[in-house]
Design a protein around this motif. Structure first.
Motif, PDB file in Angstrom:
ATOM      1  N   CYS A 170       0.850  -1.200   0.000  1.00 54.77           N
ATOM      2  CA  CYS A 170       0.000   0.000   0.000  1.00 54.77           C
ATOM      3  C   CYS A 170       0.884   1.248   0.000  1.00 54.77           C
ATOM      4  N   CYS A 171       1.594   1.477  -1.074  1.00 55.78           N
ATOM      5  CA  CYS A 171       2.617   2.527  -1.105  1.00 55.78           C
ATOM      6  C   CYS A 171       2.039   3.939  -1.197  1.00 55.78           C
ATOM      7  N   LEU A 172       0.735   4.072  -1.356  1.00 53.08           N
ATOM      8  CA  LEU A 172       0.132   5.406  -1.447  1.00 53.08           C
ATOM      9  C   LEU A 172      -0.502   5.864  -0.140  1.00 53.08           C
ATOM     10  N   LEU A 173      -0.364   5.068   0.921  1.00 53.01           N
ATOM     11  CA  LEU A 173      -0.995   5.419   2.188  1.00 53.01           C
ATOM     12  C   LEU A 173      -0.528   6.774   2.703  1.00 53.01           C
ATOM     13  N   ASN A 174      -1.491   7.574   3.131  1.00 56.70           N
ATOM     14  CA  ASN A 174      -1.191   8.850   3.773  1.00 56.70           C
ATOM     15  C   ASN A 174      -1.540   8.832   5.256  1.00 56.70           C
ATOM     16  N   ASN A 175      -2.641   8.149   5.598  1.00 56.39           N
ATOM     17  CA  ASN A 175      -3.112   8.147   6.979  1.00 56.39           C
ATOM     18  C   ASN A 175      -3.505   6.737   7.388  1.00 56.39           C
ATOM     19  N   SER A 227       8.225   0.622   5.985  1.00 55.82           N
ATOM     20  CA  SER A 227       8.873   1.333   4.889  1.00 55.82           C
ATOM     21  C   SER A 227       7.953   2.402   4.328  1.00 55.82           C
ATOM     22  N   VAL A 228       6.660   2.061   4.214  1.00 53.78           N
ATOM     23  CA  VAL A 228       5.677   3.057   3.798  1.00 53.78           C
ATOM     24  C   VAL A 228       5.573   4.159   4.840  1.00 53.78           C
ATOM     25  N   VAL A 229       5.549   3.752   6.133  1.00 54.95           N
ATOM     26  CA  VAL A 229       5.429   4.718   7.224  1.00 54.95           C
ATOM     27  C   VAL A 229       6.550   5.747   7.167  1.00 54.95           C
ATOM     28  N   THR A 230       7.774   5.272   7.023  1.00 52.84           N
ATOM     29  CA  THR A 230       8.920   6.183   7.083  1.00 52.84           C
ATOM     30  C   THR A 230       9.078   7.009   5.819  1.00 52.84           C
ATOM     31  N   ASN A 231       8.582   6.515   4.714  1.00 52.85           N
ATOM     32  CA  ASN A 231       8.781   7.226   3.454  1.00 52.85           C
ATOM     33  C   ASN A 231       7.610   8.082   3.021  1.00 52.85           C
ATOM     34  N   GLN A 232       6.418   7.760   3.501  1.00 53.17           N
ATOM     35  CA  GLN A 232       5.265   8.434   2.913  1.00 53.17           C
ATOM     36  C   GLN A 232       4.189   8.838   3.910  1.00 53.17           C
ATOM     37  N   LEU A 233       3.867   7.986   4.862  1.00 53.02           N
ATOM     38  CA  LEU A 233       2.702   8.252   5.693  1.00 53.02           C
ATOM     39  C   LEU A 233       2.801   9.593   6.408  1.00 53.02           C
ATOM     40  N   MET A 234       1.700  10.307   6.439  1.00 53.09           N
ATOM     41  CA  MET A 234       1.641  11.584   7.133  1.00 53.09           C
ATOM     42  C   MET A 234       1.171  11.406   8.574  1.00 53.09           C
ATOM     43  N   THR A 235       0.237  10.477   8.810  1.00 47.75           N
ATOM     44  CA  THR A 235      -0.325  10.271  10.143  1.00 47.75           C
ATOM     45  C   THR A 235      -0.400   8.782  10.439  1.00 47.75           C
ATOM     46  N   VAL A 236       0.184   8.387  11.589  1.00 40.73           N
ATOM     47  CA  VAL A 236       0.102   7.015  12.068  1.00 40.73           C
ATOM     48  C   VAL A 236      -0.374   7.064  13.517  1.00 40.73           C
ATOM     49  N   MET A 237      -1.519   6.452  13.795  1.00 37.20           N
ATOM     50  CA  MET A 237      -2.070   6.443  15.150  1.00 37.20           C
ATOM     51  C   MET A 237      -2.478   5.012  15.466  1.00 37.20           C
ATOM     52  N   ILE A 238      -1.694   4.335  16.307  1.00 39.12           N
ATOM     53  CA  ILE A 238      -1.912   2.908  16.550  1.00 39.12           C
ATOM     54  C   ILE A 238      -2.033   2.579  18.038  1.00 39.12           C
ATOM     55  N   GLN A 239      -2.159   3.581  18.891  1.00 33.39           N
ATOM     56  CA  GLN A 239      -2.186   3.325  20.325  1.00 33.39           C
ATOM     57  C   GLN A 239      -3.456   2.581  20.745  1.00 33.39           C
ATOM     58  N   ASN A 240      -3.384   2.007  21.946  1.00 31.14           N
ATOM     59  CA  ASN A 240      -4.513   1.269  22.529  1.00 31.14           C
ATOM     60  C   ASN A 240      -4.951   0.103  21.651  1.00 31.14           C
ATOM     61  N   ASN A 241      -3.974  -0.720  21.279  1.00 35.08           N
ATOM     62  CA  ASN A 241      -4.214  -1.977  20.605  1.00 35.08           C
ATOM     63  C   ASN A 241      -3.404  -3.057  21.312  1.00 35.08           C
ATOM     64  N   ASN A 242      -3.260  -4.214  20.685  1.00 30.64           N
ATOM     65  CA  ASN A 242      -2.501  -5.308  21.292  1.00 30.64           C
ATOM     66  C   ASN A 242      -1.359  -5.757  20.376  1.00 30.64           C
ATOM     67  N   PHE A 243      -0.745  -4.809  19.690  1.00 32.36           N
ATOM     68  CA  PHE A 243       0.386  -5.151  18.834  1.00 32.36           C
ATOM     69  C   PHE A 243       1.520  -5.690  19.699  1.00 32.36           C
ATOM     70  N   SER A 244       2.153  -6.763  19.206  1.00 29.63           N
ATOM     71  CA  SER A 244       3.239  -7.369  19.970  1.00 29.63           C
ATOM     72  C   SER A 244       4.558  -6.642  19.761  1.00 29.63           C
ATOM     73  N   ARG A 245       4.737  -6.111  18.569  1.00 27.31           N
ATOM     74  CA  ARG A 245       5.945  -5.334  18.292  1.00 27.31           C
ATOM     75  C   ARG A 245       5.622  -4.445  17.108  1.00 27.31           C
ATOM     76  N   THR A 246       5.787  -3.159  17.284  1.00 33.53           N
ATOM     77  CA  THR A 246       5.429  -2.243  16.207  1.00 33.53           C
ATOM     78  C   THR A 246       6.651  -1.717  15.469  1.00 33.53           C
ATOM     79  N   PHE A 247       7.808  -1.644  16.126  1.00 34.17           N
ATOM     80  CA  PHE A 247       8.973  -1.102  15.473  1.00 34.17           C
ATOM     81  C   PHE A 247       9.936  -2.230  15.116  1.00 34.17           C
ATOM     82  N   PRO A 248      10.251  -2.421  13.847  1.00 33.14           N
ATOM     83  CA  PRO A 248      11.197  -3.470  13.473  1.00 33.14           C
ATOM     84  C   PRO A 248      12.612  -3.110  13.905  1.00 33.14           C
TER      85      PRO A 248
END
Length: 299
Positions: free
Chosen positions: A252-257, A275-296
């Motif tokens: 999804c290389c066109l993601l903005n939000n 890779s999309v997040v660091t190169n393109q995304l303008m807004t990332v909001m992922i708090q209050n979930n159960n992700f096990s690891r979000t940063f590679p």
């Protein structure tokens, strides 16, 4: 300033009357305009008319294809007389004070392509029988519509835009909406919807925008949400979604939000998504979930 002069009705062969965004006030020139039997286009948007009911007399303008009446201080219900405008391809009555139900004839209109009724006080349920199959854009947001989204919306194969947000709709989203071949933008936020998203949403159409926040939706995001690689915005916050993010987001290389917070998502973000997040995304909001690891550890 001032009223539209009565002399406007002296020219019955006029085909287009465009008077929007002026300072016309007083009463709508109902009788005068309704004499313009050849009229095909009528626009009266954003004039400070005195509050008054939707002009019943406009039903006489049977050649109209384009009726643009936003911001006119119209009150009351949409009159049945307007059903005689069988040539309409566009109807806009946004940002007025209209009340009551959306008439059944609207949902059965054979030539209507663009329907804009947002920001009124329209109530009641949407008709379960929808045969206006030429609809391309449908916006009835910011009203008080109730009941559920009709299954017949899945028959609107020309639909590109579906805006039903800020209403009181409940029940599930019909799975057939995920099969619409031209759907690009779907906004259903701030309702009371339950169940899951249509499982094939994104696979059959060039989906660009998905906004369903502030409902009570659950289950996993559709596997092929970004199948066609067009998706710009995923706004699903404040629901009960769960499971891992679909693999289709990797491309999804066109993601903005990407707004996922206040759900129950699990798993981890892949390197491709970051890779999309660091190169393109303008807004990332992922708090209050159960992700096990979000940063590679590395990209």
């Amino acid at each position: 300033m001032g009223e539209i002069p009565p002399s406007i009705g002296w020219f019955p062969k006029i085909k287009s009357l465009i008077l929007d965004t002026n300072q016309f006030d007083g009463s709508y020139p109902v009788q005068d305009i309704s004499n313009l039997a050849s009229l095909e286009m009528l626009t009266l948007e954003d004039n400070p008319f005195l509050p008054a009911p939707f002009p019943v007399e406009f039903g006489k303008l049977t050649h109209l294809t384009y009726l643009w009446l936003p911001g006119m201080n119209m009150t009351g219900e949409i009159p049945e007389s307007i059903s005689s405008l069988i040539e309409l391809s566009l109807l806009s009555v946004t940002t007025n004070m209209l009340q009551g139900p959306i008439p059944t004839w609207v949902w059965r209109h054979k030539k209507l392509q663009y329907l804009y009724m947002f920001n009124n006080g329209l109530t009641s349920e949407i008709s379960s029988s929808v045969t206006a199959v030429n609809l391309v854009e449908l916006d009835v947001s910011s009203n008080n519509l109730t009941w559920s989204i009709p299954d017949d919306f899945g028959k609107l194969i020309n639909l590109t835009l579906l805006f039903l947000y800020i209403n009181q709709l409940h029940g599930s989203i019909p799975p057939s909406i995920g099969l619409l071949p031209n759907l690009r933008d779907i906004r259903l936020f701030e309702n009371m919807l339950t169940g899951s998203l249509p499982p094939e949403l994104g696979r059959h159409s060039p989906l660009v925008n998905l906004e369903v926040c502030d409902n009570n939706l659950s289950g996993e995001l559709p596997a092929d949400l970004c199948f066609n690689g067009k998706l710009n915005d995923i706004v699903v916050l404040n629901n009960n979604f769960s499971g891992k993010l679909p693999e289709s987001l990797d491309g999804c290389c066109l993601l903005n939000n990407l707004m996922l917070y206040n759900n129950h998502f699990t798993g981890e973000f892949t390197k491709s998504i970051w890779s999309v997040v660091t190169n393109q995304l303008m807004t990332v909001m992922i708090q209050n979930n159960n992700f096990s690891r979000t940063f590679p550890t590395q990209l």
